[in-house]
Design a protein around this motif. Structure first.
Motif, PDB file in Angstrom:
ATOM      1  N   THR A 279       0.782  -1.315  -0.112  1.00 16.83           N
ATOM      2  CA  THR A 279      -0.032  -0.143   0.044  1.00 16.83           C
ATOM      3  C   THR A 279       0.847   1.227  -0.002  1.00 16.83           C
ATOM      4  O   THR A 279       1.490   1.532   0.938  1.00 16.83           O
TER       5      THR A 279
ATOM      6  N   LYS B 291      -6.007   0.254   1.315  1.00 11.71           N
ATOM      7  CA  LYS B 291      -6.473  -0.896   0.668  1.00 11.71           C
ATOM      8  C   LYS B 291      -5.761  -2.032   1.085  1.00 11.71           C
ATOM      9  O   LYS B 291      -6.223  -3.229   1.542  1.00 11.71           O
TER      10      LYS B 291
ATOM     11  N   GLY C 209      -4.637   0.222  -4.006  1.00  8.62           N
ATOM     12  CA  GLY C 209      -4.849   1.701  -3.609  1.00  8.62           C
ATOM     13  C   GLY C 209      -4.306   2.894  -4.486  1.00  8.62           C
ATOM     14  O   GLY C 209      -3.742   2.303  -5.716  1.00  8.62           O
TER      15      GLY C 209
ATOM     16  N   ASP D 246     -12.458  -4.167  -0.151  1.00  9.30           N
ATOM     17  CA  ASP D 246     -11.024  -4.583   0.011  1.00  9.30           C
ATOM     18  C   ASP D 246     -11.477  -6.255   0.763  1.00  9.30           C
ATOM     19  O   ASP D 246     -10.250  -7.024   0.578  1.00  9.30           O
TER      20      ASP D 246
END
Length: 316
Positions: free
Chosen positions: A9, A41, A140, A260
């Motif tokens: 991420t 995410k 993300g 997610d």
């Protein structure tokens, strides 16, 4: 034993979820509750995978000045911390949960700026964190300062290390990674309807249009294409198969992180070597089960398995 899953991420966030009886713009509200969760995410996916008992490493870029919620989550769920710390604070995302409409309004605040040196630090960590055959998630948005092809670069690194890469992003980073997918195969991508339309450059109003776009992605080098459709379920395309999975949603405590959770279910299914049907059942069960939880958490395994057994699958 399978190697740990790695989630990356690059733009994590602290999710501040404010629960209201009803959101009425222009008026004063009294909040029912407020919660703070380590988010982003890949962090959300790692949290759900840990709940399922899958060994997981969470990595990427994290602000050093307010990392305490992330440290607490990783300690509580035995998630290995592989994050590179940057000077400054991780951004905060405000999520307003409207109980009357069952909708969530997101206000994403700006985050720290990263640069090529920060991305290079993440690239170097991959050699220590990834085992051949491991599943790795790139998820993300990108922070300011990183180019749109950053995930394409990381996907190429992961492929060279023998990882199976799952991608969950949108906009220019998704387009750049998919453009490179022919030379750097992706194991799975999971756009939602809007993200798939954005990539296709055209509206996709019905199921046939969505299916055609998903099959186009598959032909471009993506092993499994999953299109999440919210309350309408999801499409799963791989090889010559196309499946639609559906499960009536429960009354949500929070919709934050449901997508997610679906990605976590996909990865859990891939890690177990499950066929496409079982991957579909598990990913939808993860998403629906998470609706009954605050934060990036799953209910107990028995509840998730019961939901998976109720998923309706249709071959397309």
């Amino acid at each position: 034993m399978s190697p740990p899953v790695l989630t990356i991420t690059l733009h994590p966030a602290i999710d501040q979820t404010i629960t209201l009886d009803a959101l009425r713009p222009g008026t004063v509200h009294r909040a029912r509750a407020v919660r703070h969760n380590a988010g982003g995410k890949g962090v959300n996916v790692a949290s759900c995978l840990a709940d399922w008992g899958v060994p997981v490493i969470a990595g990427g870029l994290l602000g050093a000045d307010n990392a305490a919620p992330f440290d607490a989550l990783f300690h509580a769920k035995a998630i290995t911390d592989g994050f590179v710390r940057l000077a400054g604070e991780t951004r905060t995302n405000i999520k307003i949960a409207d109980l009357a409409s069952a909708d969530t309004t997101d206000i994403n605040l700006p985050g720290p700026t990263a640069d090529a040196a920060a991305l290079e630090r993440v690239r170097r960590t991959l050699h220590d964190l990834v085992a051949p055959g491991a599943l790795a998630l790139l998820a993300g948005s990108l922070p300011n300062g990183l180019p749109a092809d950053s995930y394409a670069t990381l996907a190429a690194d992961l492929a060279s290390l023998g990882a199976r890469t799952v991608l969950d992003t949108s906009g220019a980073p998704l387009t750049a990674a998919l453009k490179a997918a022919g030379g750097t195969p992706l194991h799975c991508v999971k756009p939602n309807r809007h993200e798939l339309e954005e990539w296709a450059g055209a509206p996709l109003p019905d199921l046939d249009d969505l299916l055609a776009a998903a099959r186009d992605l598959h032909r471009r080098g993506v092993g499994v294409v999953v299109v999440s459709l919210g309350g309408e379920g999801a499409l799963f395309v791989s090889g010559g198969r196309a499946i639609r999975g559906r499960l009536p949603a429960i009354d949500p405590l929070s919709t934050v992180g449901a997508g997610d959770a679906m990605v976590a279910g996909l990865i859990a299914g891939f890690a177990a070597g499950s066929p496409l049907e079982e991957v579909a059942r598990l990913s939808i069960a993860f998403a629906v089960g998470k609706l009954g939880q605050f934060g990036p958490n799953l209910p107990d395994k028995a509840t998730v398995r019961a939901l998976a057994a109720q998923v309706e699958l249709t071959d397309l």
